[in-house]
Design an enzyme around this catalytic site. Structure first.
Site, mmCIF file in Angstrom:
data_model
loop_
_atom_site.group_PDB
_atom_site.id
_atom_site.type_symbol
_atom_site.label_atom_id
_atom_site.label_comp_id
_atom_site.label_asym_id
_atom_site.label_seq_id
_atom_site.Cartn_x
_atom_site.Cartn_y
_atom_site.Cartn_z
ATOM 1 N N LYS A 1 0.944 -1.074 -0.035
ATOM 2 C CA LYS A 1 0.129 0.098 0.012
ATOM 3 C C LYS A 1 0.887 1.139 0.172
ATOM 4 O O LYS A 1 0.415 2.175 -0.569
ATOM 5 C CB LYS A 1 -0.623 0.041 1.299
ATOM 6 C CG LYS A 1 -1.984 -0.987 1.437
ATOM 7 C CD LYS A 1 -2.946 -0.465 2.630
ATOM 8 C CE LYS A 1 -2.115 -0.534 3.952
ATOM 9 N NZ LYS A 1 -1.873 -1.566 4.437
ATOM 10 N N ARG B 1 10.722 -3.225 12.870
ATOM 11 C CA ARG B 1 9.317 -2.877 13.641
ATOM 12 C C ARG B 1 9.193 -4.002 14.565
ATOM 13 O O ARG B 1 9.028 -5.256 14.028
ATOM 14 C CB ARG B 1 8.130 -2.514 12.589
ATOM 15 C CG ARG B 1 8.248 -1.054 12.485
ATOM 16 C CD ARG B 1 7.026 -0.565 11.240
ATOM 17 N NE ARG B 1 5.996 -1.103 11.341
ATOM 18 C CZ ARG B 1 4.843 -0.664 10.714
ATOM 19 N NH1 ARG B 1 5.216 -0.094 9.725
ATOM 20 N NH2 ARG B 1 3.709 -1.473 10.780
ATOM 21 N N ARG C 1 -10.285 0.187 9.191
ATOM 22 C CA ARG C 1 -9.905 -1.192 9.375
ATOM 23 C C ARG C 1 -10.723 -2.147 9.983
ATOM 24 O O ARG C 1 -10.410 -3.107 10.340
ATOM 25 C CB ARG C 1 -8.668 -1.046 10.393
ATOM 26 C CG ARG C 1 -7.584 -1.552 9.747
ATOM 27 C CD ARG C 1 -6.330 -1.645 10.445
ATOM 28 N NE ARG C 1 -4.959 -2.087 10.676
ATOM 29 C CZ ARG C 1 -3.893 -1.282 10.018
ATOM 30 N NH1 ARG C 1 -4.002 -0.069 9.644
ATOM 31 N NH2 ARG C 1 -2.685 -1.973 10.008
ATOM 32 N N ARG D 1 -1.339 -10.116 12.473
ATOM 33 C CA ARG D 1 -1.646 -9.194 11.693
ATOM 34 C C ARG D 1 -2.343 -9.735 10.409
ATOM 35 O O ARG D 1 -3.466 -8.993 9.971
ATOM 36 C CB ARG D 1 -0.647 -8.200 11.474
ATOM 37 C CG ARG D 1 -0.081 -7.583 12.581
ATOM 38 C CD ARG D 1 1.344 -6.849 12.319
ATOM 39 N NE ARG D 1 1.130 -5.695 11.269
ATOM 40 C CZ ARG D 1 2.073 -5.137 10.694
ATOM 41 N NH1 ARG D 1 3.199 -5.509 10.525
ATOM 42 N NH2 ARG D 1 2.025 -3.935 9.960
ATOM 43 N N ARG E 1 11.934 -6.499 6.014
ATOM 44 C CA ARG E 1 11.875 -5.020 5.770
ATOM 45 C C ARG E 1 12.601 -4.382 7.312
ATOM 46 O O ARG E 1 12.529 -4.971 8.503
ATOM 47 C CB ARG E 1 10.420 -4.711 6.141
ATOM 48 C CG ARG E 1 9.940 -2.986 6.198
ATOM 49 C CD ARG E 1 8.785 -2.697 5.857
ATOM 50 N NE ARG E 1 7.630 -2.875 6.905
ATOM 51 C CZ ARG E 1 6.361 -2.449 6.845
ATOM 52 N NH1 ARG E 1 5.899 -1.914 5.937
ATOM 53 N NH2 ARG E 1 5.827 -2.741 8.021
#
Ligand code: AMP
Length: 214
Positions: free
Chosen positions: A13, A156, A89, A167, A123
Site C-alpha cells: 500500500k 518494527r 480497518r 496481523r 523489512r
C-alpha cells in the site's frame, strides 16, 4: 476526493499511496504513521497504544475515529482531499467514516500471504524519517543505516514473524469485509497487485485512479 487504500499489511500500500500522493496531489493520511508519531513523541496517546501496536493488535475504534475526524477537518484535506491509508480497518470504522464524509473510491492492494511474510520479515525502517528498506530487494547503501537521513534502521516489533501472522489474520477476518461494504454502497473499486513494477506501471495506476474521479 476522498479515497481509501486498503490491503494486508506489507501488501505494498505504501508505495502505491506515495504515487497517488505525488501524482494526484492529495493528502496521504496513514493512521499507522500517525500512531507511531505519537509513540515517538511519548505523549499520552502514544503511551496508551505502544504495547498494542508492537503486538499487532488493533487500537479501539473510538480512539482511531476521534483521531481521523480531527485530521479530516484540517484545511489541507478540505483543499486537496485525502487518501486514507490503514483506515477504516473495521466495519464499525467504515460505518463511522461514511457518516462523517462521502467516500469516492476504494483501492485494494493485494498480494499472497507467503510473499507478504517474506517482505515484512526482511523489512527495516528508519525510526527517524520512516524510510523503508528490504534486506534483499532494497538494501540500504550502508548496512543498518538510513540512506535518507543516516539514522539507524530497525525492525518494527510488529514485523517479527509471529506478529505478522496475527496481523494477516486480523486483516482477513476484520478488515477485508470493508471492501464489500463499500462496494455495496456503490463506491468505485479498484484492485491492484502490490508487486507491480512501479516505474513501468505508474501511468497505468494514475490513470485508473483518475477514472474514479470522473
Ligand atoms: P500500519 O502501519 O497501518 O500497519 O498500522 C500499525 C498498527 O497501528 C496496526 O497494527 C494497529 O495496531 C494500529 N492501527 C493503525 N490503523 C488502525 C486502525 N484504523 N484501527 C485500529 N488500529 C490501527
Amino acid at each position: 476526493m476522498i479515497l481509501i487504500i486498503t490491503g494486508a499489511p506489507g501488501a505494498g500500500k505504501g508505495t502505491i499511496a506515495q504515487i497517488i500522493e505525488e501524482d494526484i496531489h492529495t493528502t496521504h493520511i496513514s493512521t499507522g504513521d500517525m500512531l507511531r508519531d505519537h509513540i515517538h513523541k511519548k505523549d499520552s496517546l502514544g503511551l496508551k497504544v505502544k504495547e498494542l501496536i508492537s503486538k499487532g493488535i488493533l487500537i479501539s475504534d473510538e480512539i482511531i475515529e476521534e483521531m481521523v475526524h480531527e485530521r479530516l477537518s484540517e484545511n489541507d484535506v478540505k483543499e486537496k482531499g485525502a487518501l486514507l491509508d490503514g483506515f477504516p480497518r473495521t466495519l464499525d470504522q467504515a460505518k463511522d467514516l461514511i457518516k462523517f464524509t462521502a467516500v469516492d473510491g476504494i483501492i485494494e492492494v493485494f498480494l499472497e500471504d507467503e510473499t507478504i511474510i517474506n517482505r515484512l520479515s526482511l523489512r527495516r525502517v528508519c525510526m527517524d524519517c520512516g524510510a523503508s528498506f528490504h534486506l534483499e530487494t532494497k538494501k540500504p547503501k550502508v548496512d543498518g543505516v538510513c540512506d535518507v537521513c543516516s539514522h539507524k534502521l530497525v525492525q518494527r516489533e510488529d514485523d517479527k514473524p509471529e506478529v505478522i501472522k496475527d496481523r494477516l489474520n486480523t486483516y482477513h477476518n476484520t478488515t477485508a469485509p470493508i471492501i464489500d461494504f463499500f462496494k455495496e454502497k456503490n463506491v468505485a473499486f479498484l484492485q491492484l497487485r502490490g508487486d507491480l513494477d512501479i516505474v513501468a506501471q505508474r501511468e497505468f495506476i494514475v490513470n485508473q485512479i483518475k477514472k474514479i474521479k470522473k
